[in-house]
Design an enzyme around this catalytic site. Structure first.
Site, short mmCIF file in Angstrom:
data_model
loop_
_atom_site.label_atom_id
_atom_site.label_comp_id
_atom_site.label_asym_id
_atom_site.label_seq_id
_atom_site.Cartn_x
_atom_site.Cartn_y
_atom_site.Cartn_z
N TYR A 9 -1.17 -1.09 10.49
CA TYR A 9 -1.36 -1.31 9.05
C TYR A 9 -0.17 -0.76 8.26
CZ TYR A 9 -3.62 -1.02 4.40
OH TYR A 9 -3.94 -1.13 3.06
N SER B 28 0.87 -1.19 0.00
CA SER B 28 0.00 0.00 0.00
C SER B 28 0.90 1.23 0.00
CB SER B 28 -0.86 0.02 1.26
OG SER B 28 -1.46 1.30 1.44
#
Ligand SMILES: NC(=O)c1ccc[n+]([C@@H]2O[C@H](COP(=O)([O-])OP(=O)(O)OC[C@H]3O[C@@H](n4cnc5c(N)ncnc54)[C@H](O)[C@@H]3O)[C@@H](O)[C@H]2O)c1
Length: 245
Positions: free
Chosen positions: A153, A140
């Protein structure tokens, strides 16, 4: 038909980027294994992937955070198809908490899916894939630029890049290629369920939102023989979002 006769496992393959990838690879001839934790979504995804052109689809209930479930999915794949050509490590989850509210268990929940899940499948790929095989990890843009409330995350996605590098070094002598994509804001349930996006803390310009198919195309390239000299790379698929001042 870059994936004719090939067998590909896609984790988190029942929704969003994973489902778009399954359909893209199916349209190029791949036999698809959808490994996902959500049975309802799996049931809906199978006919969609068949319609996209997959010669065969195997749905596999699998929590990627559990090594025994990962091993069972790979065994079912080999029992049914007799080969494994590519793994797309796409399953992921986010959690939204301030640092001072996070517990060790919160960290482990995110890391066990977003990082260890990718490791467990890469380990199986190394054990069972023949030379020419490929792994694509879905990281990401949070790996390189992040925001408040998503520390586990962001750390997991950064670690996925490191895992990609280590895997590429150890995979190359086995004839395996391991690469990663870093999606930006992509139009999937994960984006619109994100509390930071809902509250406006994370502002998203509509022109910065990509389609799952945009990421699927990049994954398909990295998983294909077209990328035979691409090893350990990190491909941004964010429409240029990270470049904005
Ligand atoms: N949508 C975005 O804007 C965006 C941006 C950057 C990165 N990503 C990454 O892309 C990947 C796919 O996300 P998406 O946006 O398509 O989300 P999504 O919510 O549409 O799909 C995620 C899928 O993963 C599955 N999943 C979750 N936990 C699992 C587990 N433990 N085991 C197996 N399956 C599990 C879910 O059931 C779901 O089908 C994730 O790794 C995510 O971090 C998404």
């Amino acid at each position: 038909m870059r994936f004719q006769d090939k067998v590909v496992i896609i984790t988190g393959g029942a929704s969003g980027i994973g489902l778009a990838t399954a359909k893209r690879l199916a349209s190029e001839g791949a036999r698809i294994v959808l490994a996902d934790i959500n049975q309802d979504n799996l049931d809906q995804a199978v006919p969609e992937v068949q319609q996209a052109g997959a010669p065969d689809v195997l749905p596999s209930m699998c929590n990627v955070a559990k090594e025994d479930e990962v091993m069972a999915t790979v065994k079912a794949t080999l029992d049914k198809f007799g080969r494994l050509d590519a793994v797309i490590n796409n399953a992921g989850l986010m959690q939204f908490k301030a640092l001072e509210e996070l517990s060790g268990d919160d960290w482990l929940r995110v890391l066990s899916v977003d990082l260890l899940g990718a490791f467990y499948f890469t380990k199986q790929a190394f054990l069972h894939m023949k030379p020419g095989g490929a792994v694509v990890n879905v990281s990401s843009i949070h790996a390189v630029a992040t925001e408040a409330l998503v520390a586990p995350y962001a750390a997991a996605k950064a670690a996925v890049l490191s895992l990609t590098r280590s895997s590429a070094i150890e995979g190359a002598p086995k004839g395996l290629r391991i690469n990663s994509v870093l999606p930006g804001a992509i139009d999937t349930p994960m984006l619109w369920n994100n509390p930071n996006v809902k509250s406006g803390v994370e502002k998203i310009n509509p022109s910065d939102v990509g389609k799952p198919e945009n990421v699927a195309a990049a994954i398909a390239f990295l998983a294909s023989d077209d990328a035979e000299f691409v090893q350990g790379s990190e491909l941004l698929v964010d429409g240029g979002r990270l470049d904005h001042l």
